[in-house]
Design a protein around this motif. Structure first.
Motif, PDB file in Angstrom:
ATOM      1  N   PHE A 208      -5.869  17.180-107.467  1.00 27.84           N
ATOM      2  CA  PHE A 208      -6.413  16.368-106.372  1.00 27.84           C
ATOM      3  C   PHE A 208      -5.899  16.919-105.043  1.00 27.84           C
ATOM      4  CE2 PHE A 208      -6.210  13.347-109.926  1.00 27.84           C
ATOM      5  CZ  PHE A 208      -7.479  12.806-109.895  1.00 27.84           C
ATOM      6  N   HIS A 209      -6.755  16.879-104.025  1.00 33.01           N
ATOM      7  CA  HIS A 209      -6.318  17.151-102.639  1.00 33.01           C
ATOM      8  C   HIS A 209      -6.330  15.836-101.863  1.00 33.01           C
ATOM      9  CE1 HIS A 209      -7.763  21.651-102.643  1.00 33.01           C
ATOM     10  NE2 HIS A 209      -6.739  21.432-103.453  1.00 33.01           N
ATOM     11  N   LEU A 210      -5.258  15.570-101.125  1.00 33.48           N
ATOM     12  CA  LEU A 210      -5.196  14.376-100.276  1.00 33.48           C
ATOM     13  C   LEU A 210      -4.891  14.823 -98.847  1.00 33.48           C
ATOM     14  CD1 LEU A 210      -3.017  11.974-102.488  1.00 33.48           C
ATOM     15  CD2 LEU A 210      -5.514  12.019-102.294  1.00 33.48           C
ATOM     16  N   ALA A 211      -5.947  15.126 -98.098  1.00 30.12           N
ATOM     17  CA  ALA A 211      -5.733  15.666 -96.752  1.00 30.12           C
ATOM     18  C   ALA A 211      -6.411  14.783 -95.712  1.00 30.12           C
ATOM     19  CB  ALA A 211      -6.295  17.086 -96.676  1.00 30.12           C
ATOM     20  N   GLY A 212      -6.128  15.065 -94.454  1.00 30.80           N
ATOM     21  CA  GLY A 212      -6.766  14.361 -93.357  1.00 30.80           C
ATOM     22  C   GLY A 212      -8.189  14.858 -93.141  1.00 30.80           C
ATOM     23  N   ALA A 213      -8.943  14.122 -92.310  1.00 27.82           N
ATOM     24  CA  ALA A 213     -10.361  14.429 -92.128  1.00 27.82           C
ATOM     25  C   ALA A 213     -10.604  15.578 -91.157  1.00 27.82           C
ATOM     26  CB  ALA A 213     -11.091  13.181 -91.629  1.00 27.82           C
ATOM     27  N   GLN A 214      -9.628  15.847 -90.286  1.00 24.87           N
ATOM     28  CA  GLN A 214      -9.901  16.811 -89.217  1.00 24.87           C
ATOM     29  C   GLN A 214      -9.033  18.044 -89.330  1.00 24.87           C
ATOM     30  OE1 GLN A 214      -9.812  13.461 -86.378  1.00 24.87           O
ATOM     31  NE2 GLN A 214     -10.181  15.142 -84.944  1.00 24.87           N
ATOM     32  N   ARG A 218      -2.111  23.829 -84.609  1.00 26.49           N
ATOM     33  CA  ARG A 218      -0.760  23.292 -84.318  1.00 26.49           C
ATOM     34  C   ARG A 218      -0.642  22.920 -82.836  1.00 26.49           C
ATOM     35  NH1 ARG A 218       3.569  22.724 -88.249  1.00 26.49           N
ATOM     36  NH2 ARG A 218       3.098  24.133 -89.945  1.00 26.49           N
ATOM     37  N   PHE A 219      -1.258  23.746 -82.002  1.00 26.70           N
ATOM     38  CA  PHE A 219      -1.190  23.503 -80.558  1.00 26.70           C
ATOM     39  C   PHE A 219      -1.899  22.187 -80.214  1.00 26.70           C
ATOM     40  CE2 PHE A 219      -2.592  23.875 -76.188  1.00 26.70           C
ATOM     41  CZ  PHE A 219      -1.471  24.374 -75.549  1.00 26.70           C
ATOM     42  N   ASP A 220      -3.122  22.027 -80.737  1.00 28.88           N
ATOM     43  CA  ASP A 220      -3.859  20.790 -80.441  1.00 28.88           C
ATOM     44  C   ASP A 220      -3.198  19.579 -81.073  1.00 28.88           C
ATOM     45  OD1 ASP A 220      -5.708  21.927 -78.776  1.00 28.88           O
ATOM     46  OD2 ASP A 220      -7.109  22.405 -80.393  1.00 28.88           O
ATOM     47  N   LEU A 221      -2.592  19.780 -82.226  1.00 30.27           N
ATOM     48  CA  LEU A 221      -1.863  18.676 -82.858  1.00 30.27           C
ATOM     49  C   LEU A 221      -0.716  18.223 -81.950  1.00 30.27           C
ATOM     50  CD1 LEU A 221      -1.151  16.826 -85.264  1.00 30.27           C
ATOM     51  CD2 LEU A 221       0.148  18.728 -86.228  1.00 30.27           C
ATOM     52  N   GLY A 222      -0.005  19.198 -81.382  1.00 30.56           N
ATOM     53  CA  GLY A 222       1.094  18.866 -80.471  1.00 30.56           C
ATOM     54  C   GLY A 222       0.596  18.112 -79.247  1.00 30.56           C
ATOM     55  N   ARG A 223      -0.525  18.582 -78.717  1.00 26.78           N
ATOM     56  CA  ARG A 223      -1.100  17.925 -77.528  1.00 26.78           C
ATOM     57  C   ARG A 223      -1.504  16.488 -77.859  1.00 26.78           C
ATOM     58  NH1 ARG A 223      -6.018  17.342 -76.169  1.00 26.78           N
ATOM     59  NH2 ARG A 223      -6.852  18.736 -77.758  1.00 26.78           N
ATOM     60  N   ARG A 224      -2.166  16.324 -78.992  1.00 29.55           N
ATOM     61  CA  ARG A 224      -2.621  14.976 -79.396  1.00 29.55           C
ATOM     62  C   ARG A 224      -1.421  14.073 -79.714  1.00 29.55           C
ATOM     63  NH1 ARG A 224      -7.814  14.676 -81.880  1.00 29.55           N
ATOM     64  NH2 ARG A 224      -7.231  12.496 -82.242  1.00 29.55           N
ATOM     65  N   ALA A 225      -0.371  14.649 -80.284  1.00 29.52           N
ATOM     66  CA  ALA A 225       0.828  13.843 -80.601  1.00 29.52           C
ATOM     67  C   ALA A 225       1.472  13.341 -79.316  1.00 29.52           C
ATOM     68  CB  ALA A 225       1.822  14.666 -81.424  1.00 29.52           C
ATOM     69  N   CYS A 226       1.553  14.215 -78.318  1.00 29.78           N
ATOM     70  CA  CYS A 226       2.141  13.795 -77.034  1.00 29.78           C
ATOM     71  C   CYS A 226       1.290  12.703 -76.398  1.00 29.78           C
ATOM     72  CB  CYS A 226       2.277  14.987 -76.084  1.00 29.78           C
ATOM     73  SG  CYS A 226       3.567  16.130 -76.595  1.00 29.78           S
ATOM     74  N   GLU A 227      -0.019  12.880 -76.449  1.00 28.18           N
ATOM     75  CA  GLU A 227      -0.906  11.837 -75.905  1.00 28.18           C
ATOM     76  C   GLU A 227      -0.666  10.512 -76.609  1.00 28.18           C
ATOM     77  OE1 GLU A 227      -4.603  14.823 -74.882  1.00 28.18           O
ATOM     78  OE2 GLU A 227      -4.954  13.180 -76.310  1.00 28.18           O
ATOM     79  N   LEU A 270      -7.404  12.193 -87.473  1.00 25.16           N
ATOM     80  CA  LEU A 270      -6.115  12.509 -86.852  1.00 25.16           C
ATOM     81  C   LEU A 270      -5.598  11.346 -86.012  1.00 25.16           C
ATOM     82  CD1 LEU A 270      -3.947  14.637 -86.472  1.00 25.16           C
ATOM     83  CD2 LEU A 270      -5.295  15.569 -84.574  1.00 25.16           C
ATOM     84  N   ARG A 271      -6.521  10.680 -85.354  1.00 20.75           N
ATOM     85  CA  ARG A 271      -6.103   9.567 -84.498  1.00 20.75           C
ATOM     86  C   ARG A 271      -5.416   8.468 -85.323  1.00 20.75           C
ATOM     87  NH1 ARG A 271      -7.575   7.751 -79.340  1.00 20.75           N
ATOM     88  NH2 ARG A 271      -6.508   5.795 -79.131  1.00 20.75           N
ATOM     89  N   GLN A 272      -5.982   8.160 -86.497  1.00 14.90           N
ATOM     90  CA  GLN A 272      -5.361   7.146 -87.358  1.00 14.90           C
ATOM     91  C   GLN A 272      -3.942   7.559 -87.736  1.00 14.90           C
ATOM     92  OE1 GLN A 272      -8.904   7.123 -90.140  1.00 14.90           O
ATOM     93  NE2 GLN A 272      -7.977   5.161 -90.680  1.00 14.90           N
ATOM     94  N   SER A 273      -3.789   8.820 -88.091  1.00 16.30           N
ATOM     95  CA  SER A 273      -2.455   9.287 -88.500  1.00 16.30           C
ATOM     96  C   SER A 273      -1.474   9.223 -87.330  1.00 16.30           C
ATOM     97  CB  SER A 273      -2.534  10.718 -89.048  1.00 16.30           C
ATOM     98  OG  SER A 273      -3.043  10.710 -90.367  1.00 16.30           O
ATOM     99  N   LEU A 274      -1.921   9.683 -86.161  1.00 16.62           N
ATOM    100  CA  LEU A 274      -1.006   9.685 -85.012  1.00 16.62           C
ATOM    101  C   LEU A 274      -0.695   8.263 -84.546  1.00 16.62           C
ATOM    102  CD1 LEU A 274      -2.391  12.773 -83.085  1.00 16.62           C
ATOM    103  CD2 LEU A 274      -0.252  12.604 -84.373  1.00 16.62           C
ATOM    104  N   ASP A 275      -1.682   7.376 -84.622  1.00 13.95           N
ATOM    105  CA  ASP A 275      -1.406   5.975 -84.288  1.00 13.95           C
ATOM    106  C   ASP A 275      -0.368   5.401 -85.247  1.00 13.95           C
ATOM    107  OD1 ASP A 275      -3.052   5.967 -82.149  1.00 13.95           O
ATOM    108  OD2 ASP A 275      -4.674   4.820 -83.081  1.00 13.95           O
ATOM    109  N   ARG A 276      -0.471   5.817 -86.492  1.00 11.68           N
ATOM    110  CA  ARG A 276       0.491   5.324 -87.485  1.00 11.68           C
ATOM    111  C   ARG A 276       1.918   5.758 -87.098  1.00 11.68           C
ATOM    112  NH1 ARG A 276       0.225   1.583 -91.719  1.00 11.68           N
ATOM    113  NH2 ARG A 276       2.161   1.879 -92.852  1.00 11.68           N
ATOM    114  N   THR A 277       2.027   6.955 -86.590  1.00 16.77           N
ATOM    115  CA  THR A 277       3.355   7.430 -86.197  1.00 16.77           C
ATOM    116  C   THR A 277       3.840   6.761 -84.916  1.00 16.77           C
ATOM    117  OG1 THR A 277       2.942   9.623 -87.135  1.00 16.77           O
ATOM    118  CG2 THR A 277       4.735   9.461 -85.551  1.00 16.77           C
TER     119      THR A 277
END
Ligand SMILES: NC(=O)c1ccc[n+]([C@@H]2O[C@H](COP(=O)([O-])OP(=O)(O)OC[C@H]3O[C@@H](n4cnc5c(N)ncnc54)[C@H](OP(=O)(O)O)[C@@H]3O)[C@@H](O)[C@H]2O)c1
Length: 288
Positions: A208-214, A218-227, A270-277
């Motif tokens: 089974f694969h359990l991954a995110g939708a998007q 790494r760069f955009d992930l960092g930017r979105r995490a900071c936001e 990604l937004r759901q995951s980052l909101d969770r954090t």
């Protein structure tokens, strides 16, 4: 249990199942009874399996840092492959179902997308040990659950994830650079953890694969995490292709077709995951 995933599982322990956590160090998250086990000590796991005879083993522990595996391949072999062989041999006698936690790193990163039945193609010692262990678990009839880059993690556990690490670095004024050419399908550990109960309860073998939708760099992930954390991004762009270290798989996009169909997995965006954090109360763990 002391790792990123183990702590995520301990935070939402399965209902109506008696959980016994295996770990190497003393409890950091006192939710479940725990037994100490050092996977590098031959025979220890077999002895504990013989004593406990668990119905299901979810095997999450491993040497997980690629650099550690490259530097100490013998130790990686011992913990990541030989301990799995020992687990499987004793699972036969205990009649235990084995769920093995694996990684996107069993793939080379040259394909557009990796499916649950795509052939493995690891590029690192870490990926090779995980692929070797997967093969043994599948031959045994167990489940292999491949995860992408995990987000979240418990504050104070000493185990940072890609989102929390970037935000902490920016907040502490460190200059870091993030790859623009390394693409992942990250997901928060809290979304993944409950799926293991389902796989275990239903004793569903195979991959089974359990991954995110998007898929995101790494760069955009960092930017979105900071936001998401409400801070101003402050880091530089770099290329994984120029990285001076173990080879890095550039594009690892996991397709979750079987998990969606059979487990009802709904890949979080990604937004759901980052909101969770960043938008939920911080989970902390006691110091050892
Ligand atoms: N985190 C990710 O982004 C990610 C991505 C894809 C797949 N995965 C997979 O998810 C699983 C869990 O990873 P993780 O991120 O939770 O890793 P982690 O934070 O590095 O945790 C690894 C765990 O393994 C334990 N361990 C290591 N050597 C051991 C030994 N000799 N005996 C007993 N326990 C030992 C560690 O114990 P101590 O706490 O005592 O050190 C730790 O609890 C792994 O199978 C990994 O391949 C993780």
């Amino acid at each position: 249990m002391g790792g990123v995933l183990g702590l995520g599982m301990a935070a939402q322990p399965p209902q109506a199942i008696h959980v016994i956590a295996g770990q190497m160090r003393p409890p950091a998250w006192p939710v479940t009874p725990a037994v100490r086990v050092n996977l590098a000590a031959s025979g220890e796991l077999a002895r504990i399996m013989g004593e406990l005879r668990p119905g299901v083993v979810i095997h999450a522990a491993c040497v997980s840092r690629a650099a550690d595996c490259e530097q100490q391949p013998h130790h990686a072999d011992l913990v990541n492959i030989q301990a799995v062989e020992e687990l499987l041999a004793s699972a036969v006698f205990a009649d235990s179902f084995v769920v093995y936690v694996s990684t996107e790193q069993v793939f080379d990163g040259y394909a557009e997308r990796y499916f649950e039945d795509s052939p493995v193609s690891p590029r690192t010692v870490y990926g090779s040990t995980k692929a070797a262990a997967e093969r043994r678990v599948l031959e045994f009839g167990g489940a292999v659950v491949r995860l992408p880059l995990l987000l979240g993690g418990a504050a104070g556990s000493g185990r940072m994830c890609a989102d929390t690490a970037v935000v902490q670095a920016v907040q502490s004024g460190q200059t870091m650079s993030l790859f623009t050419d390394e693409i992942r399908t990250p997901v928060h550990v809290d979304f993944v953890a409950p799926m293991f109960e389902k796989i275990a309860r239903e004793r569903r073998g195979g991959i089974f694969h359990l991954a995110g939708a998007q898929a995101v760099s790494r760069f955009d992930l960092g930017r979105r995490a900071c936001e998401a954390a409400g801070i101003k991004p402050n880091f530089q762009a770099s290329l994984a292709a120029d990285f001076d270290g173990p080879p890095r798989s550039l594009r690892l996009e996991l397709d979750c077709g079987r998990a969606i169909k059979e487990l009802g997995w709904q890949p979080p965006d990604l937004r759901q995951s980052l909101d969770r954090t960043f938008a939920t109360p911080v989970r902390t763990v006691a110091k050892d």
